[in-house]
Design a protein around this motif. Structure first.
Motif, PDB file in Angstrom:
ATOM      1  N   MET A 334     -19.451  59.635 -33.474  1.00 40.81           N
ATOM      2  CA  MET A 334     -20.481  59.793 -34.500  1.00 40.81           C
ATOM      3  C   MET A 334     -20.500  58.611 -35.456  1.00 40.81           C
ATOM      4  SD  MET A 334     -20.548  63.698 -35.745  1.00 40.81           S
ATOM      5  CE  MET A 334     -20.959  65.021 -34.624  1.00 40.81           C
ATOM      6  N   ALA A 335     -19.296  58.124 -35.770  1.00 39.87           N
ATOM      7  CA  ALA A 335     -19.209  57.005 -36.713  1.00 39.87           C
ATOM      8  C   ALA A 335     -19.702  55.715 -36.068  1.00 39.87           C
ATOM      9  CB  ALA A 335     -17.763  56.835 -37.188  1.00 39.87           C
ATOM     10  N   PRO A 338     -24.700  56.219 -34.982  1.00 35.36           N
ATOM     11  CA  PRO A 338     -25.399  57.290 -35.731  1.00 35.36           C
ATOM     12  C   PRO A 338     -26.627  57.835 -35.003  1.00 35.36           C
ATOM     13  CG  PRO A 338     -24.969  55.364 -37.120  1.00 35.36           C
ATOM     14  CD  PRO A 338     -24.687  54.950 -35.709  1.00 35.36           C
ATOM     15  N   GLN A 339     -27.056  57.145 -33.943  1.00 39.38           N
ATOM     16  CA  GLN A 339     -28.208  57.636 -33.178  1.00 39.38           C
ATOM     17  C   GLN A 339     -27.798  58.483 -31.983  1.00 39.38           C
ATOM     18  OE1 GLN A 339     -31.199  54.494 -32.357  1.00 39.38           O
ATOM     19  NE2 GLN A 339     -30.005  53.312 -33.837  1.00 39.38           N
TER      20      GLN A 339
ATOM     21  N   VAL B 287     -34.557  60.956 -36.146  1.00 40.86           N
ATOM     22  CA  VAL B 287     -33.482  60.861 -35.148  1.00 40.86           C
ATOM     23  C   VAL B 287     -32.490  62.010 -35.344  1.00 40.86           C
ATOM     24  CG1 VAL B 287     -31.579  59.449 -34.303  1.00 40.86           C
ATOM     25  CG2 VAL B 287     -33.733  58.353 -34.969  1.00 40.86           C
ATOM     26  N   ARG B 296     -23.168  68.158 -40.599  1.00 40.46           N
ATOM     27  CA  ARG B 296     -22.233  67.029 -40.544  1.00 40.46           C
ATOM     28  C   ARG B 296     -21.667  66.732 -41.929  1.00 40.46           C
ATOM     29  NH1 ARG B 296     -24.962  63.351 -35.696  1.00 40.46           N
ATOM     30  NH2 ARG B 296     -23.592  61.721 -36.494  1.00 40.46           N
ATOM     31  N   PRO B 302     -19.162  61.903 -39.894  1.00 37.27           N
ATOM     32  CA  PRO B 302     -20.102  60.787 -40.070  1.00 37.27           C
ATOM     33  C   PRO B 302     -21.542  61.288 -39.933  1.00 37.27           C
ATOM     34  CG  PRO B 302     -18.311  60.180 -38.580  1.00 37.27           C
ATOM     35  CD  PRO B 302     -18.188  61.655 -38.815  1.00 37.27           C
ATOM     36  N   LEU B 303     -22.434  60.778 -40.756  1.00 38.86           N
ATOM     37  CA  LEU B 303     -23.815  61.267 -40.774  1.00 38.86           C
ATOM     38  C   LEU B 303     -24.662  60.604 -39.697  1.00 38.86           C
ATOM     39  CD1 LEU B 303     -24.308  61.405 -44.639  1.00 38.86           C
ATOM     40  CD2 LEU B 303     -23.639  63.244 -43.068  1.00 38.86           C
ATOM     41  N   GLY B 304     -25.727  61.303 -39.295  1.00 36.89           N
ATOM     42  CA  GLY B 304     -26.630  60.792 -38.274  1.00 36.89           C
ATOM     43  C   GLY B 304     -27.775  59.997 -38.875  1.00 36.89           C
ATOM     44  N   ASP B 305     -28.377  59.205 -38.027  1.00 36.83           N
ATOM     45  CA  ASP B 305     -29.480  58.315 -38.416  1.00 36.83           C
ATOM     46  C   ASP B 305     -30.677  59.132 -38.947  1.00 36.83           C
ATOM     47  OD1 ASP B 305     -31.586  56.460 -38.436  1.00 36.83           O
ATOM     48  OD2 ASP B 305     -30.843  55.417 -36.656  1.00 36.83           O
TER      49      ASP B 305
END
Lengths: 385, 385
Positions: A334-335, A338-339, B287, B296, B302-305
């Motif tokens: 995930m890090a 991010p897509q 996304v 998350r 970790p955050l997504g796009d």
């Protein structure tokens, strides 16, 4: 509200993802699961625990369902006929589903309707396998081996399939006492899959034809659309899948696994009448996923647009590796990206078991492939940097 | 597997859609719901039925959850502090959440950190409202009315909000005995929303700023991104939302509802610390959806796009109309627009109740808007052709 109830037999990841796709549709979703720990049973609201091989259990489950559909092909045909006799719509119906249950029936029917298949016939013993091989021996003076042997029922992901080089190697498949189908070893350049969805009133949509790469008989990577596939061959594959669906009266999702041969033909390898691993890319890569369209089809709702949302989408399966805990790898993936779209099935990790998949999409195939492979490899533990 | 368990308090549509988004993440999701019929309770695997105002119920629910988060802002602050004292992570925490629970506290704090807000103060009776109005009277010699009055707690979707033109009209808000906040009627050109997601370790992502159109105080249409919004103003709005999140230590999704004034300023209207109606477009248009990023964030993953997948995405709410059964309209909408994304909440239809929403996306805003409006209107029954 008269929104209908879909009953899905089986609690695996296909049921899990079909349930997920059914939530926005407002469809009530019931699952018949072997255990409360099964992939779909963990996340669905209405779960019945029971044995799909027991007719009374199926009948009880079907009560209150507007349609019955499947996570797997293992429900006995006679039980499906009994449900239909009770007035429960079963989609796909038993007459269609038998072609995904029994490879002998499938080959016979496809040949009858002129669908190109590998050379095949039911064989009775190792000597008969040698005879089958000899029938295909070319002018090169060889013995016609290798040959593929398959039990007609029960195989999946390479199980129930043997690659034999001689009569002596052809004994094991006959030990179970199940009919055995022999097929020529096709000289293919790659495997393709044509995924279509068809509804009872005959509406059908075709997804782009994908390339499917197997490792040890298990689907590893799917690329949508199949790179450098000509429009002509792609159209022929889609047409073939639509024709099979029509002729066999398939309702719901149909995956037609194909060989692309060195001499530019396509031959049907397998059929699956449910959402399929070669269609997982549609969750993030198509306007409407195979799961949403399967739900729409079995309810005879208008189907959703199957077109891709990105030039390239890649799916890579996440198999269990040596480490039972994937959470650290999951954080890393995930890090790093991010897509990335991660799809975990909530299953315990066992070596080689499908426990999830990742989807990536974008404009550049090499980059999209690398991202998906890295993530899947990292989750499995085969990539550590 | 050490995949964590998220407990969400509340069984409404936000919990339903957060659960949906959590399925592919492999996150176990528990819901505390008022009834088994609630929107999320219908579709989630682990549902506890109970009263969120009861501390023992909350404590029992929190057992086995790695983090507690919310479908709504109604859990008493003292209960959240008790859970924290028990060692349960609560995200957003009580010190942040109070700003979404109490408009008086929110206004005081935002003013303290220099965030532009409408002129406001707590008022004690109708005479005090008239005094507040007079303080804002311009050179035009008017009395400073109209004024907006809000109970500091408990209002939503236009409830607990009054638009008063005189001291005589200002009696009702005081009847409940709850503190009342007076605010100037802002001369705005439109409403915007800046949605951001922030995790405990401080990572944050900002979605494109959207335009939000209300009808009768209820969100009707959201356009992403807000049309013709300058980069300067858009950046300022995102920066403001990120600053508020940091200053108030918000974790998870934060929606900052904004007024764009005729003279080019942006003023904060409301805050919501959970997935928000102005972010529903992200399910099909971004996304990573607000729901997936909320999950998350509260897990400190970790955050997504947050970037958009299409030039324009439009969300229109589906409100209940006069006909309790939407299924026929639903069939029509699917048949008319195979690209339409419908999101139904499984709720009984009551006039004016939010029972779903639709998302559309594409290259042409007018067409995307028309498709969403037609579908929502048809489902509600206000469009019949």
């Amino acid at each position: 509200m008269t929104f209908p109830v879909v009953g899905m037999v089986g609690g695996g990841q296909l049921a899990r993802m079909t349930h997920e796709a059914g939530i926005p549709l407002g469809i009530r979703f019931k699952i018949l699961s072997d255990t409360p720990q099964d992939s779909a049973a963990q996340v669905a609201g209405e779960v019945v625990i029971g044995d799909y091989r027991d007719l009374d259990t199926l009948r009880e489950f079907a009560r209150g369902c507007d349609v019955i559909t499947f996570d797997h092909e293992h429900v006995p045909t006679e039980h499906l006929r009994a449900l239909e006799a009770d007035g429960v719509p079963v989609r796909p119906g038993p007459d269609a589903l038998v072609h995904a249950q029994d490879k002998g029936v499938m080959r016979a029917r496809l040949s009858e309707i002129g669908v190109p298949c590998p050379r095949h016939r039911i064989v009775t013993d190792p000597a008969d396998v040698a005879a089958f091989a000899a029938e295909g021996a070319g002018a090169d003076g060889g013995d016609g081996f290798p040959v593929i042997l398959k039990t007609v029922r029960g195989g999946y992901d390479g199980k129930g399939v043997w690659f034999v080089r001689s009569e002596a190697e052809a004994r094991d498949p006959f030990l179970a006492g199940v009919p055995v189908l022999a097929e020529e070893k096709v000289d293919f350049v790659r495997e393709l899959a044509a995924n279509i969805v068809r509804s009872p009133h005959g509406q059908a949509v075709a997804y782009p034809v994908v390339e499917s790469r197997q490792v040890d008989g298990v689907c590893d990577t799917v690329i949508a659309p199949a790179p450098e596939l000509s429009d002509e061959l792609s159209g022929r594959a889609q047409e073939l899948a639509l024709r099979i669906a029509r002729e066999l009266d398939v309702t719901g999702h149909l995956a037609v696994e194909l060989f692309e041969t060195r001499d530019g033909r396509i031959l049907v390898n397998e059929l699956a009448m449910r959402p399929h691993n070669s269609g997982h890319w549609t969750q993030d890569g198509a306007v409407t996923s195979q799961f949403a369209n399967h739900v729409r089809a079995v309810l005879d709702l208008p189907l959703g647009d199957p077109r891709p949302r990105a030039p390239w989408t890649v799916m890579v399966n996440v198999l269990g590796g040596d480490y039972p805990d994937m959470y650290q790898g999951y954080l890393h993936c995930m890090a790093r990206d991010p897509q990335l779209k991660i799809h975990m099935y909530g299953k315990d990790v066992k070596p080689g078991r499908k426990v999830g998949h990742v989807n990536t999409y974008g404009d550049d195939l090499d980059e999209v492939l690398e991202r998906a492979r890295h993530a899947a490899g990292y989750l499995r533990g085969t990539i550590v940097e």
